[in-house]
Design a protein around this motif. Structure first.
Motif, PDB file in Angstrom:
ATOM      1  N   VAL A   5     -33.177 -44.261  37.463  1.00  0.00           N
ATOM      2  CA  VAL A   5     -32.035 -43.989  36.580  1.00  0.00           C
ATOM      3  C   VAL A   5     -31.973 -42.505  36.234  1.00  0.00           C
ATOM      4  N   ARG A   6     -33.123 -41.918  35.922  1.00  0.00           N
ATOM      5  CA  ARG A   6     -33.175 -40.503  35.572  1.00  0.00           C
ATOM      6  C   ARG A   6     -32.693 -39.638  36.741  1.00  0.00           C
ATOM      7  N   GLU A   7     -33.153 -39.964  37.940  1.00  0.00           N
ATOM      8  CA  GLU A   7     -32.745 -39.199  39.121  1.00  0.00           C
ATOM      9  C   GLU A   7     -31.245 -39.345  39.400  1.00  0.00           C
ATOM     10  N   GLU A   8     -30.715 -40.552  39.268  1.00  0.00           N
ATOM     11  CA  GLU A   8     -29.292 -40.775  39.517  1.00  0.00           C
ATOM     12  C   GLU A   8     -28.428 -40.095  38.455  1.00  0.00           C
ATOM     13  N   ARG A   9     -28.907 -40.082  37.198  1.00  0.00           N
ATOM     14  CA  ARG A   9     -28.166 -39.358  36.153  1.00  0.00           C
ATOM     15  C   ARG A   9     -28.078 -37.878  36.482  1.00  0.00           C
ATOM     16  N   ARG A  10     -29.176 -37.315  36.955  1.00  0.00           N
ATOM     17  CA  ARG A  10     -29.195 -35.899  37.321  1.00  0.00           C
ATOM     18  C   ARG A  10     -28.218 -35.624  38.472  1.00  0.00           C
ATOM     19  N   GLU A  11     -28.231 -36.490  39.473  1.00  0.00           N
ATOM     20  CA  GLU A  11     -27.328 -36.296  40.606  1.00  0.00           C
ATOM     21  C   GLU A  11     -25.865 -36.470  40.195  1.00  0.00           C
ATOM     22  N   TYR A  12     -25.605 -37.422  39.298  1.00  0.00           N
ATOM     23  CA  TYR A  12     -24.246 -37.643  38.801  1.00  0.00           C
ATOM     24  C   TYR A  12     -23.767 -36.422  38.012  1.00  0.00           C
ATOM     25  N   ARG A  13     -24.639 -35.875  37.168  1.00  0.00           N
ATOM     26  CA  ARG A  13     -24.299 -34.687  36.382  1.00  0.00           C
ATOM     27  C   ARG A  13     -24.028 -33.491  37.305  1.00  0.00           C
ATOM     28  N   ASP A  14     -24.841 -33.338  38.344  1.00  0.00           N
ATOM     29  CA  ASP A  14     -24.621 -32.245  39.297  1.00  0.00           C
ATOM     30  C   ASP A  14     -23.303 -32.412  40.045  1.00  0.00           C
ATOM     31  N   ALA A  15     -22.974 -33.634  40.421  1.00  0.00           N
ATOM     32  CA  ALA A  15     -21.711 -33.876  41.130  1.00  0.00           C
ATOM     33  C   ALA A  15     -20.524 -33.562  40.229  1.00  0.00           C
TER      34      ALA A  15
END
Length: 155
Positions: A54-64
């Motif tokens: 979840v933490r990794e996907e949140r980071r990727e979503y924020r970057d996108a």
């Protein structure tokens, strides 16, 4: 012969301007698609993954989302849409006013695009930029149909 070369060069230049604009809008569409994909992956991680996922996907979503915002900002700062000034003074038009033909010449007509947030102009209607205002004008008689005040001020 020179005239033919001049016309050919002019046609090539006229065709290249929309290509650059299309490239920018294509990049924005791709960034938007990436944001949707990352959002979907984040939802899946929240449903089925552990905290690290979840933490990794949140980071990727924020970057996108940041990449998308930057792309839109760059697109809005495009030099073709900055420092617009007409060769005549500002006049506040109202619905029903009649414009002279030089007010709605092709150089003052922004191409319709979803970025303006207005509906597509109908038959014999065109959008005309007058300083920061956007006017919907009947091409046949020059009558103003709708006025969007300070429409280009939002940047």
């Amino acid at each position: 012969m020179k005239r033919m070369k001049f016309l050919t060069a002019g046609l090539i230049a006229a065709m290249m301007v929309p290509v650059a604009a299309q490239a920018q809008t294509r990049e924005i569409r791709e960034e938007r698609r990436d944001v949707r994909e990352e959002r979907r992956e984040l939802r899946d991680a929240q449903r089925y993954g552990d905290r690290g996922d979840v933490r990794e996907e949140r980071r990727e979503y924020r970057d996108a989302k940041r990449d998308y915002r930057d792309e839109v900002r760059d697109w809005r700062r495009d030099t073709r849409y900055q420092n617009y000034r007409a060769p005549f003074r500002y006049q506040q038009f109202r619905v029903g006013s009649t414009l002279r033909s030089n007010y709605y010449a092709p150089s003052y007509r922004p191409t319709w695009d979803s970025r303006w947030g207005v509906p597509r102009a109908g038959r014999n209607l065109t959008y005309v930029r007058h300083y920061n205002d956007l006017l919907l004008v009947n091409e046949r008689n020059g009558r103003v149909i709708k006025v969007y005040r300070n429409h280009f001020r939002w940047r």
